[in-house]
Write a protein that holds these residues in place. Sequence first.
Motif, PDB file in Angstrom:
ATOM      1  N   ARG A  98       0.832  -1.208   0.000  1.00 45.41           N
ATOM      2  CA  ARG A  98       0.000   0.000   0.000  1.00 45.41           C
ATOM      3  C   ARG A  98       0.861   1.250   0.000  1.00 45.41           C
ATOM      4  NH1 ARG A  98      -2.171   0.872   5.191  1.00 45.41           N
ATOM      5  NH2 ARG A  98      -0.678   2.536   5.325  1.00 45.41           N
ATOM      6  N   ARG A  99       1.872   1.282   0.865  1.00 46.73           N
ATOM      7  CA  ARG A  99       2.749   2.457   0.920  1.00 46.73           C
ATOM      8  C   ARG A  99       3.504   2.654  -0.390  1.00 46.73           C
ATOM      9  NH1 ARG A  99       3.044   0.911   6.368  1.00 46.73           N
ATOM     10  NH2 ARG A  99       4.915  -0.324   6.144  1.00 46.73           N
ATOM     11  N   ALA A 100       3.924   1.560  -1.026  1.00 47.26           N
ATOM     12  CA  ALA A 100       4.618   1.675  -2.311  1.00 47.26           C
ATOM     13  C   ALA A 100       3.695   2.274  -3.367  1.00 47.26           C
ATOM     14  CB  ALA A 100       5.129   0.307  -2.758  1.00 47.26           C
ATOM     15  N   LEU A 101       2.440   1.850  -3.380  1.00 49.06           N
ATOM     16  CA  LEU A 101       1.465   2.414  -4.327  1.00 49.06           C
ATOM     17  C   LEU A 101       1.255   3.899  -4.063  1.00 49.06           C
ATOM     18  CD1 LEU A 101      -1.095  -0.520  -4.320  1.00 49.06           C
ATOM     19  CD2 LEU A 101       0.193   0.281  -6.318  1.00 49.06           C
ATOM     20  N   GLU A 102       1.149   4.266  -2.785  1.00 55.23           N
ATOM     21  CA  GLU A 102       0.956   5.677  -2.433  1.00 55.23           C
ATOM     22  C   GLU A 102       2.173   6.503  -2.834  1.00 55.23           C
ATOM     23  OE1 GLU A 102      -2.127   5.124   1.314  1.00 55.23           O
ATOM     24  OE2 GLU A 102       0.035   5.163   1.711  1.00 55.23           O
ATOM     25  N   ARG A 103       3.366   5.968  -2.641  1.00 54.75           N
ATOM     26  CA  ARG A 103       4.577   6.680  -3.080  1.00 54.75           C
ATOM     27  C   ARG A 103       4.596   6.848  -4.589  1.00 54.75           C
ATOM     28  NH1 ARG A 103       7.112   3.424   0.875  1.00 54.75           N
ATOM     29  NH2 ARG A 103       7.751   1.991  -0.753  1.00 54.75           N
ATOM     30  N   GLY A 104       3.957   5.924  -5.294  1.00 54.69           N
ATOM     31  CA  GLY A 104       3.861   6.008  -6.747  1.00 54.69           C
ATOM     32  C   GLY A 104       2.777   6.956  -7.228  1.00 54.69           C
ATOM     33  N   GLY A 105       2.122   7.644  -6.284  1.00 62.40           N
ATOM     34  CA  GLY A 105       1.128   8.630  -6.654  1.00 62.40           C
ATOM     35  C   GLY A 105      -0.310   8.124  -6.633  1.00 62.40           C
ATOM     36  N   TRP A 106      -0.522   6.864  -6.258  1.00 65.35           N
ATOM     37  CA  TRP A 106      -1.875   6.312  -6.218  1.00 65.35           C
ATOM     38  C   TRP A 106      -2.559   6.696  -4.917  1.00 65.35           C
ATOM     39  CZ3 TRP A 106      -3.882   4.215 -10.455  1.00 65.35           C
ATOM     40  CH2 TRP A 106      -3.016   3.723 -11.419  1.00 65.35           C
TER      41      TRP A 106
END
Length: 103
Positions: free
Chosen positions: A48-56
Amino acid sequence: MTTTMHTIEVPLPEGAHATSEEIEVLGDLLRAIAATRFDAGQSWPWTRRALERGGWEVTWGLRWHVEVRRGRELEEACGRTLDEAFANVSQFAGAQEPLEGPP
């Protein structure tokens, strides 16, 4: 293996009068949710955090899922309530209004 037991109070919607069988089903559902959440691994927070860092923008939660098939055709939809999920899949499947329903 030690089992940890917790008591959870869940308010039912106004006017709901659950039978003992319905209470048993609710208990089964909570056990299934707990098993899905805690037995399925613990890597999802990092994903989840990786997706959020990717702008999601990430939102998640439990939903009803309805799948309808006719021959090779397949339609599916989700909803917060079972009524919502069926209404959503009905739009895709071109279903007519229900013949019988609540008064």
